[in-house]
Design a protein around this motif. Structure first.
Motif, PDB file in Angstrom:
ATOM      1  N   SER A 248      45.943 130.335  27.023  1.00 48.91           N
ATOM      2  CA  SER A 248      45.124 129.135  27.127  1.00 48.91           C
ATOM      3  C   SER A 248      44.561 128.813  25.749  1.00 48.91           C
ATOM      4  O   SER A 248      44.378 129.702  24.918  1.00 48.91           O
ATOM      5  N   LEU A 249      44.289 127.534  25.535  1.00 45.94           N
ATOM      6  CA  LEU A 249      43.715 127.100  24.255  1.00 45.94           C
ATOM      7  C   LEU A 249      42.381 127.767  23.960  1.00 45.94           C
ATOM      8  O   LEU A 249      42.057 128.028  22.806  1.00 45.94           O
ATOM      9  N   ASP A 250      41.593 128.038  24.984  1.00 46.31           N
ATOM     10  CA  ASP A 250      40.267 128.619  24.755  1.00 46.31           C
ATOM     11  C   ASP A 250      40.266 130.150  24.773  1.00 46.31           C
ATOM     12  O   ASP A 250      39.215 130.771  24.719  1.00 46.31           O
ATOM     13  N   CYS A 251      41.438 130.760  24.788  1.00 44.94           N
ATOM     14  CA  CYS A 251      41.558 132.219  24.787  1.00 44.94           C
ATOM     15  C   CYS A 251      41.670 132.714  23.348  1.00 44.94           C
ATOM     16  O   CYS A 251      42.706 132.550  22.705  1.00 44.94           O
ATOM     17  N   VAL A 252      40.614 133.308  22.850  1.00 42.33           N
ATOM     18  CA  VAL A 252      40.578 133.809  21.474  1.00 42.33           C
ATOM     19  C   VAL A 252      41.620 134.908  21.263  1.00 42.33           C
ATOM     20  O   VAL A 252      42.285 134.953  20.231  1.00 42.33           O
ATOM     21  N   TYR A 253      41.790 135.766  22.245  1.00 41.53           N
ATOM     22  CA  TYR A 253      42.697 136.902  22.108  1.00 41.53           C
ATOM     23  C   TYR A 253      44.167 136.501  22.199  1.00 41.53           C
ATOM     24  O   TYR A 253      45.042 137.229  21.742  1.00 41.53           O
ATOM     25  N   CYS A 254      44.455 135.345  22.785  1.00 38.22           N
ATOM     26  CA  CYS A 254      45.841 134.888  22.894  1.00 38.22           C
ATOM     27  C   CYS A 254      46.464 134.682  21.519  1.00 38.22           C
ATOM     28  O   CYS A 254      47.666 134.887  21.332  1.00 38.22           O
ATOM     29  N   LYS A 255      45.657 134.286  20.535  1.00 36.91           N
ATOM     30  CA  LYS A 255      46.158 134.076  19.171  1.00 36.91           C
ATOM     31  C   LYS A 255      46.753 135.363  18.610  1.00 36.91           C
ATOM     32  O   LYS A 255      47.785 135.332  17.942  1.00 36.91           O
TER      33      LYS A 255
ATOM     34  N   MET B  41      43.256 137.071  30.496  1.00 35.86           N
ATOM     35  CA  MET B  41      44.184 136.653  29.439  1.00 35.86           C
ATOM     36  C   MET B  41      43.886 137.382  28.142  1.00 35.86           C
ATOM     37  O   MET B  41      42.762 137.790  27.946  1.00 35.86           O
ATOM     38  N   PRO B  42      44.883 137.458  27.285  1.00 34.03           N
ATOM     39  CA  PRO B  42      46.238 137.018  27.542  1.00 34.03           C
ATOM     40  C   PRO B  42      46.907 137.907  28.585  1.00 34.03           C
ATOM     41  O   PRO B  42      46.519 139.065  28.788  1.00 34.03           O
ATOM     42  N   ARG B  43      47.908 137.354  29.222  1.00 34.88           N
ATOM     43  CA  ARG B  43      48.711 138.084  30.206  1.00 34.88           C
ATOM     44  C   ARG B  43      50.159 137.948  29.771  1.00 34.88           C
ATOM     45  O   ARG B  43      50.635 136.842  29.510  1.00 34.88           O
ATOM     46  N   THR B  44      50.837 139.063  29.646  1.00 38.14           N
ATOM     47  CA  THR B  44      52.209 139.076  29.171  1.00 38.14           C
ATOM     48  C   THR B  44      53.069 139.813  30.186  1.00 38.14           C
ATOM     49  O   THR B  44      52.688 140.879  30.670  1.00 38.14           O
ATOM     50  N   TYR B  45      54.204 139.212  30.500  1.00 35.19           N
ATOM     51  CA  TYR B  45      55.157 139.827  31.423  1.00 35.19           C
ATOM     52  C   TYR B  45      56.444 140.109  30.677  1.00 35.19           C
ATOM     53  O   TYR B  45      56.947 139.265  29.936  1.00 35.19           O
ATOM     54  N   PHE B  46      56.977 141.298  30.896  1.00 32.17           N
ATOM     55  CA  PHE B  46      58.243 141.707  30.315  1.00 32.17           C
ATOM     56  C   PHE B  46      59.257 141.756  31.450  1.00 32.17           C
ATOM     57  O   PHE B  46      59.096 142.537  32.382  1.00 32.17           O
ATOM     58  N   TYR B  47      60.245 140.890  31.375  1.00 35.91           N
ATOM     59  CA  TYR B  47      61.276 140.777  32.417  1.00 35.91           C
ATOM     60  C   TYR B  47      62.558 141.452  31.981  1.00 35.91           C
ATOM     61  O   TYR B  47      63.033 141.228  30.862  1.00 35.91           O
ATOM     62  N   ARG B  48      63.118 142.242  32.898  1.00 37.29           N
ATOM     63  CA  ARG B  48      64.446 142.788  32.698  1.00 37.29           C
ATOM     64  C   ARG B  48      65.475 141.768  33.166  1.00 37.29           C
ATOM     65  O   ARG B  48      65.148 140.826  33.891  1.00 37.29           O
ATOM     66  N   ALA B  49      66.723 141.993  32.807  1.00 38.31           N
ATOM     67  CA  ALA B  49      67.793 141.093  33.221  1.00 38.31           C
ATOM     68  C   ALA B  49      67.926 141.041  34.745  1.00 38.31           C
ATOM     69  O   ALA B  49      68.290 140.011  35.304  1.00 38.31           O
TER      70      ALA B  49
ATOM     71  N   GLY C 281      45.623 141.610  28.304  1.00 40.63           N
ATOM     72  CA  GLY C 281      44.944 141.920  27.055  1.00 40.63           C
ATOM     73  C   GLY C 281      45.875 141.878  25.861  1.00 40.63           C
ATOM     74  O   GLY C 281      47.063 141.610  25.974  1.00 40.63           O
ATOM     75  N   VAL C 282      45.291 142.154  24.708  1.00 40.27           N
ATOM     76  CA  VAL C 282      46.036 142.174  23.458  1.00 40.27           C
ATOM     77  C   VAL C 282      46.935 143.403  23.447  1.00 40.27           C
ATOM     78  O   VAL C 282      46.517 144.490  23.820  1.00 40.27           O
ATOM     79  N   ILE C 283      48.157 143.235  23.003  1.00 43.21           N
ATOM     80  CA  ILE C 283      49.139 144.312  23.008  1.00 43.21           C
ATOM     81  C   ILE C 283      49.304 144.848  21.590  1.00 43.21           C
ATOM     82  O   ILE C 283      49.522 144.082  20.646  1.00 43.21           O
ATOM     83  N   SER C 284      49.214 146.169  21.453  1.00 44.41           N
ATOM     84  CA  SER C 284      49.392 146.795  20.139  1.00 44.41           C
ATOM     85  C   SER C 284      50.869 146.764  19.744  1.00 44.41           C
ATOM     86  O   SER C 284      51.749 146.583  20.591  1.00 44.41           O
ATOM     87  N   ASP C 285      51.136 146.978  18.456  1.00 50.98           N
ATOM     88  CA  ASP C 285      52.520 146.986  17.974  1.00 50.98           C
ATOM     89  C   ASP C 285      53.358 148.032  18.709  1.00 50.98           C
ATOM     90  O   ASP C 285      54.483 147.766  19.119  1.00 50.98           O
TER      91      ASP C 285
END
Length: 167
Positions: free
Chosen positions: A57-64, A132-140, A149-153
């Motif tokens: 979202s635009l107002d999500c500081v952590y999404c950046k 947020m942020p929310r990230t989904y990792f999809y397999r084939a 949340g923020v994801i580390s390297d």
């Protein structure tokens, strides 16, 4: 039992969507409107390839921070498939497009539609509460992992490997 039923229904819906993926997919550089009825189309748009779905979202500081990490990853892996889903309303479309252009993620972009946010979130993931942020990792094969949340390297690499994305 209920969680297993949800997963089974989601897998069935995804399988059906993947079978009909060529019917009515969105143009690559247009922000599509996301409604609960087309939730399976979002995953189907990737035609059975592993990908990352970034909800923001635009107002999500952590999404950046996640966008910065994705930018670095795409520099290393230009073939990394990324789909974005903005939780902002349609009146924020110009700002959403501007930010997506800045982070070079204009392809496969979606924006929440007019339905209540709770319904749209539920269509994405019945177990997601909106953090947020929310990230989904999809397999084939359609399996996915959701991460809030923020994801580390190190975690980016771990999740990308799980999804079958070279790393």
């Amino acid at each position: 039992m209920m969680l297993s039923r949800r997963k089974l229904l989601a897998a069935a819906a995804l399988t059906l969507a993947l079978a009909t993926a060529n019917a009515g997919s969105q143009p690559a550089d247009r922000v599509a409107v996301f409604e609960s009825a087309n939730a399976t189309q979002l995953a189907a748009s990737q035609k059975g390839k592993p990908f990352v779905l970034v909800v923001w979202s635009l107002d999500c500081v952590y999404c950046k921070r996640n966008f910065d990490a994705i930018g670095k990853l795409r520099a290393q892996r230009p073939d990394l498939r990324v789909v974005t889903l903005s939780m902002d309303s349609a009146d924020a479309l110009p700002q959403v497009q501007q930010l997506l252009q800045r982070v070079r993620l204009t392809r496969n972009a979606w924006l929440f539609g007019q339905e209540p946010q709770e319904r749209l979130r539920y269509a994405v993931d019945p177990d997601w509460m909106g953090e947020m942020p929310r990230t989904y990792f999809y397999r084939a094969d359609g399996q996915r992992q959701g991460v809030s949340g923020v994801i580390s390297d190190a975690d980016w690499n771990k999740h990308l490997r799980w999804a079958g994305i070279a790393g």
